[in-house]
Design an enzyme around this catalytic site. Structure first.
Site: not given
Lengths: 155, 769
Positions: B182, B460
Site C-alpha cells: 500500500e 391454573s
C-alpha cells in the site's frame, strides 16, 4: 462429607416419602450401620461422582484460600461456580455465607446459612451455620435472634 | 532604458505582491491547518473508536462426571469459533480423535484471573466426561474452563465492530506486507508521497485503469477517519493537510496501529468488520498472532475492495489477488520461496465458514440488554467496550429452540391449528441463572419476544399459590373442600359462573386431590375461605410483581404474566422456598478486564421449608398422577419431576411450568391474536417441556425433606356418596398436624383439626426462629 453416605441419606429421605414410617426407621437404621461401617472401611466411590465432587472441592479450596486472604469477592466467584457443579453441597453454601459476612452483607449471610442448612443434612455444617447466623444477628444488633441462633447451634 | 526600468519596477511590484499573496496564502493555510488540527487531535488522542459491548455465553466447565457427549462438546467449540485442526497447533483449535476430543484452549481473562491456553484431551464414557488430561504435563485435571462463545455485541449506530490491537500485537510480516503493497515509503515520507503519486499515475496510465492509488497509509487513515468517500479537490486538499499534520505530530507506529484498527474488511450482515484483529477472527477463526503468510496476503489483498475480494462470495477473484500479494511478499523478501510455495498452495480459508455464535440468540440478548439498561446508558453499551458475561447455556438454548419449533409444527399438523406461537424460559434451579430464552418460533429473527413481553393469563399456574396460602393458614393436605358450583356477582351486575375443566363437580375433595387434578371450583372455595389478600400476599412473596385485582377469578388464573415472570415465581418453589432473583448476567468487565459490576447469586427464604416441601410434593403428584401425567411419555414417575399445567379461558393459552433436579422451565403456547387454540396446558406447552427436558437429560428431582415431617396414608380418592372404595395416598404433614388414624374420612372434625394444625405450625415456627 462422604458421598456414599449422602447418597444413602438421599435414599432414606426418598424412602420416607414413599413408604412411610416403618421403612423410614429401617432406612435410618441402615444409614446408621453404613455410617459406622464407613469409619472402619472406606467405601469405594464410583468415579463419575467423585469427579463432580473433586471439581467442586477444587473450587471450594480456592474459595477458602481467598477467604483467608480476605478477598471475599474472589471467593464468591469460585463458590458460585462450585454451586453450579454441586448445588446441594452444604459446605459450599456455608462458605458463601461466610463470604457475605466478610463483606458485611449480614442478611445475605444469614440467608446463605439458611440455604446451607436446607441442603442435605450435614450436622457439623449446621452448627457452623447457626454460629455464623449468631454473629450476623449480633452485627445487626438483634440480640434476641442472636441468642436464638446460639441456642440452636448447641441444641 | 525607460522600458527596462519600468520592467524592473513592475517586476519589483509583482514580487512584492507575489510575496504578500504568498504570505497570505501561507497564513491562511496555517490557520486552516490549525482549524483542521483540532478535531484531528481530538480524535487521535481521545478514545478513537466506539467499541461495542461484547456478550459472552457462560464458560463451559469440564470435569470428570459432567454429563456431556463428544458431539455436544464439538458443537459448543464450534460456537466458540474453534477450528478443526488435527495438530491442535494453535489456541482455538480442536481435533476429534480416539473417541474423545483434543483441544487447544485460548487464553482468556474471566475477570477472576487469566486462564492460560492449554492443550487438553477430553475422554468420554457413557454420556459423561471420563477424564480431562493436560497434554503438556500428561496428568489429569480436576476442572478446566473453556473460553466462552461470543454471542453478540451491542453495536453503535454505524454498526462498526472491531477488536482493538496494540502495536506489539501486529505481526511484523503483516506490517511489512501492508507497507510493501500500500505505501512503500511509509516509514520515510512525511505523510504524503509525491513520488508515490507519480508512480501510481504512471502505472495507471500504462494500464489504462486505476490500478494503484497514490495515497499513503496516513492519507487512507485520514480519509477513513474523517472524510466521506466523495472525490473532490477540496477533500483531497484537506486529506493532504491532515496527513501532514498527523505525520508531524505522531510517530509512525501510532499511525500504523490506528490504521490496523480502522481499516474496513468486510460485512457480516449489518455488522461492519473493521481492523485486522476482528477480520482475522471473522475469516480464519483465530487471533491475529496466528496469521500465516497466506492469511496475511488475503487480508492485505482485501484492503483494495473488501466486498470485491470477499473470500466467501468471490473466492476466485480473492485467490487471484492473494497470489499477487504473495508474489509481492516474495519479491520484498518477507517470505522465502519455500514459504511462498506453501502459502500459494494453501486453501483460501482453512476452515469452512463457521458462523460462530454471533447474534445467534437475539431473544436472549434482549434480556441481557434489559438487565443492563437499568445501570448503563445506551452509549455505554455501544461504545465503551464492556465485556458482559451472560448466563446463556448454548446447549439448553438450542434444545429449547428446536423443540419449541418442532412441537408447534407437529401440533399444527396433528390438530389442524394455524398460527401457533410459543415461548420458553429455562433457568438453573439452584442459582436462578437463565440458561435459555426463546421468544417465538423464529428464534433467529429477533422479532416479538414473547418470553419477555407477551403477558398472558396464566390459568391454573396460579393455583399453587392458593394452596400454599392454605397450608400457611392452618390447612393440611388431607382437609376437605367442596368442589361445588359457585356464582359470583361482578361489580357491573353481570355474573361469573366458573366451571371445572371437565364440566363436572367432584363433591368433597381433599386439598391434595383438588390441586393434583386442578379443580377450579374447589380452588375458588378454598381461596375464598382463606381470603384473597392472603393469596395475593403469597403470590408477591413468590416473586410476582404484577398489580393484582382482589377478585376471586384470580384463584383460577385471571392474572396475566409473561413466561419470564412466571419463571421467577416458580423459581421460589423450585428453590424449595428460597427466592432467587433470575439473572441473565454474571458480571460486567471494562475493556481492560477490570470488574465493573457483579450480579451475584442471592437467596432469600420466603416460604418455610416445610410448607414448600408439602406443596412441592403435591406438584410431584401432579406429574405422577394428575393433570401432567402425560409427562410419563418422556420420564418415568420415579424421576420425581414437579410441575403444573395451566390453561386460560377457552383454551387460548397453554402453559406448563415445572422443575427437575437441575432446571426450572416455563413454556407458553398460544396465538398472538389471542384466539382460542384448543390446547390445554397438557396438550400444548407440556409436550414442548417434556421433549426439551428429555433432550437435556433433566436430572431426577429429590426434594429435601425438612425435619419434622410425618407421613400418613389418607383417603384421597373421590368421595362419591355411596360409591366405591376410597383411594389411599401417602401424604406429608408437619409433625402434629397429621390427621388421627381413621379420623380422616369425610366429615372429619375440620375445625378442631385446624386448631391443632395452627398450634403445631406455631410450634414449628418457634423452633425455626
Amino acid at each position: 462429607m462422604n458421598k456414599a453416605m449422602r447418597r444413602i441419606m438421599v435414599f432414606c429421605w426418598g424412602g420416607i416419602g414413599r413408604a412411610g414410617l416403618p421403612l423410614c426407621c429401617l432406612a435410618l437404621l441402615t444409614a446408621g450401620l453404613t455410617v459406622s461401617g464407613c469409619a472402619v472401611q472406606p467405601v469405594s466411590v464410583p468415579p463419575r461422582e467423585s469427579g463432580i465432587q473433586r471439581a467442586a472441592l477444587t473450587l471450594l479450596d480456592e474459595a477458602e484460600q481467598a477467604l483467608h486472604a480476605g478477598d471475599a469477592l474472589k471467593a464468591e466467584a469460585y463458590l458460585e461456580r462450585a454451586i453450579r457443579i454441586e448445588p446441594q453441597n452444604a459446605r459450599v453454601w456455608h462458605a458463601l455465607a461466610r463470604s457475605k459476612f466478610q463483606q458485611g452483607q449480614y442478611s445475605q449471610a444469614i440467608q446463605m446459612a439458611r440455604k446451607s442448612n436446607s441442603c442435605l443434612p450435614d450436622r457439623a455444617m449446621e452448627r457452623n451455620n447457626w454460629l455464623l447466623m449468631e454473629q450476623a444477628y449480633q452485627a445487626m444488633g438483634d440480640q434476641e435472634k442472636a441468642k436464638n441462633a446460639h441456642d440452636r447451634a448447641f441444641d | 532604458m525607460m522600458d527596462s526600468e519600468k520592467g524592473k519596477i513592475i517586476g519589483m511590484r509583482l514580487l512584492k505582491w507575489g510575496a504578500a499573496v504568498f504570505l497570505l496564502l501561507v497564513t491562511l493555510t496555517v490557520l486552516y491547518a490549525w482549524h483542521l488540527n483540532g478535531p484531528l487531535k481530538e480524535k487521535f488522542d481521545g478514545r478513537r473508536w466506539a467499541i461495542p459491548a461484547r456478550v459472552y455465553a457462560r464458560p463451559l466447565e469440564l470435569y470428570p462426571g459432567l454429563r456431556l457427549e463428544a458431539g455436544q462438546l464439538e458443537k459448543e467449540l464450534q460456537l466458540s469459533g474453534y477450528r478443526k485442526d488435527d495438530r491442535i497447533a494453535t489456541p482455538g483449535s480442536y481435533a476429534v480423535r480416539d473417541g474423545g476430543i483434543g483441544m487447544h484452549t485460548r487464553e482468556f481473562d474471566f475477570g477472576d484471573g487469566n486462564s492460560p491456553p492449554a492443550r487438553l484431551f477430553i475422554a468420554f464414557s457413557s454420556g459423561r466426561i471420563a477424564a480431562v488430561q493436560d497434554e503438556a504435563s500428561g496428568g489429569t485435571v480436576d476442572l478446566a474452563r473453556v473460553d466462552p462463545a461470543l454471542i453478540g455485541s451491542f453495536l453503535p449506530r454505524e454498526n462498526e465492530d472491531r477488536l482493538l490491537l496494540k502495536r506489539e500485537d501486529l505481526p511484523e510480516a503483516l506490517v511489512k506486507t501492508l507497507v510493501a503493497v500500500e505505501d512503500r515509503s511509509f516509514f520515510t515520507h512525511h505523510g504524503l508521497d509525491p513520488r508515490g503519486i507519480l508512480r501510481a499515475l504512471w502505472v495507471n496510465i500504462r494500464a489504462g485503469s486505476a490500478e494503484q492509488g497514490g495515497s499513503t497509509l496516513t492519507q487512507q487513515l485520514v480519509k477513513n477517519f474523517f472524510l466521506t468517500s466523495e472525490r473532490t479537490l477540496r477533500r483531497k486538499f484537506n486529506e493532504a493537510i491532515m496527513a501532514l499534520l498527523l505525520d508531524w505530530q505522531y510517530d509512525k507506529d501510532e499511525i500504523l496501529t490506528a490504521y490496523a484498527n480502522e481499516i474496513f474488511l468486510g460485512q457480516d450482515g449489518n455488522r461492519a468488520i473493521h481492523g485486522f484483529g476482528l477480520a482475522s477472527r471473522f475469516y480464519f477463526q483465530h487471533g491475529i498472532e496466528h496469521l500465516e503468510p497466506h492469511h496475511i496476503a488475503l487480508l492485505i489483498g482485501m484492503i483494495k475492495g473488501p466486498s470485491h475480494y470477499n473470500p466467501r462470495r468471490h473466492p476466485e477473484r480473492c485467490l487471484e489477488r492473494r497470489q499477487s500479494i504473495l508474489r509481492i511478499m516474495l519479491e520484498a523478501g518477507i517470505i522465502n520461496s519455500e514459504a511462498f510455495q506453501v502459502a500459494a498452495n494453501a486453501p483460501l480459508l482453512d476452515a469452512p465458514a463457521n458462523p460462530g455464535g454471533f447474534n445467534r440468540f437475539p431473544d436472549f440478548l434482549a434480556l441481557v440488554r434489559r438487565q443492563l439498561q437499568r445501570d448503563y446508558r445506551e452509549e455505554d453499551l455501544t461504545s465503551t467496550g464492556l465485556q458482559i458475561f451472560a448466563t446463556l447455556d448454548p446447549r439448553v438454548q438450542w434444545a429449547a429452540e428446536e423443540n419449541l419449533g418442532a412441537t408447534l409444527a407437529g401440533l399444527e399438523q396433528g390438530r389442524n391449528i394455524e398460527g401457533l406461537e410459543g415461548a420458553v424460559v429455562v433457568a438453573n434451579r439452584s442459582t436462578g441463572e437463565i440458561e435459555a430464552v426463546v421468544g417465538g418460533r423464529s428464534p433467529r429473527s429477533g422479532g416479538f419476544n414473547r418470553a419477555l413481553n407477551a403477558s398472558r393469563p396464566i390459568g391454573s399456574l396460579v393455583k399453587p399459590a392458593v394452596y400454599l396460602a392454605a397450608l400457611e393458614n392452618g390447612h393440611i393436605l388431607a382437609h376437605r373442600i367442596d368442589d361445588a358450583p359457585v356464582t359470583w356477582k361482578n361489580q357491573d351486575g353481570t355474573f361469573w359462573t366458573p366451571r371445572n375443566f371437565d364440566g363436572r363437580e367432584h363433591g368433597s375433595v381433599t386439598l391434595y386431590e383438588a390441586l393434583v387434578n386442578s379443580y377450579n371450583l374447589a380452588t375458588i372455595h378454598l381461596g375464598t375461605a382463606i381470603g384473597i389478600d392472603k393469596v395475593i400476599e403469597v403470590l408477591k412473596r413468590l416473586g410476582c410483581e404484577k398489580a393484582m385485582e382482589p377478585y376471586p377469578s384470580l384463584f383460577v388464573g385471571a392474572l396475566a404474566m409473561s413466561p419470564l415472570e412466571v419463571a421467577q415465581m416458580y423459581q421460589t418453589l423450585a428453590g424449595e422456598g428460597f427466592y432467587t432473583p433470575l439473572r441473565a448476567i454474571h458480571q460486567v468487565l471494562d475493556m481492560e478486564n477490570r470488574p465493573l459490576q457483579r450480579f451475584p447469586l442471592s437467596v432469600e427464604q420466603r416460604v418455610e421449608s416445610a410448607h414448600a416441601f408439602l406443596l412441592n410434593t403435591v406438584l410431584q403428584k401432579v406429574v405422577q398422577e394428575g393433570t401432567a401425567s402425560s409427562l410419563s411419555a418422556y420420564f418415568p414417575p420415579s424421576h420425581g419431576l414437579a410441575g403444573k399445567t395451566g390453561t386460560s379461558d377457552d383454551a387460548r393459552d397453554s402453559w406448563f411450568a415445572g422443575f427437575s433436579g437441575d432446571k426450572l422451565a416455563v413454556v407458553w403456547v398460544g396465538r398472538d391474536d389471542n384466539a382460542p387454540v384448543n390446547l390445554t396446558g397438557a396438550a400444548g406447552a407440556l409436550v414442548v417441556w417434556g421433549k426439551m427436558m428429555y433432550q437435556l437429560d433433566a436430572q431426577p428431582l429429590s426434594l429435601i425433606e425438612p425435619p419434622g415431617i410425618e407421613w400418613r396414608r389418607v383417603a384421597a380418592g373421590p368421595d362419591r356418596q355411596g360409591g366405591g372404595e376410597q383411594r389411599r395416598v401417602s401424604l406429608p404433614f408437619i409433625a402434629g398436624t397429621a390427621p388421627e388414624r381413621g379420623g380422616d374420612g369425610p366429615g372429619a372434625a375440620v375445625d378442631s383439626a385446624r386448631d391443632r394444625v395452627k398450634n403445631a405450625i406455631d410450634r414449628f415456627r418457634e423452633w425455626l426462629q
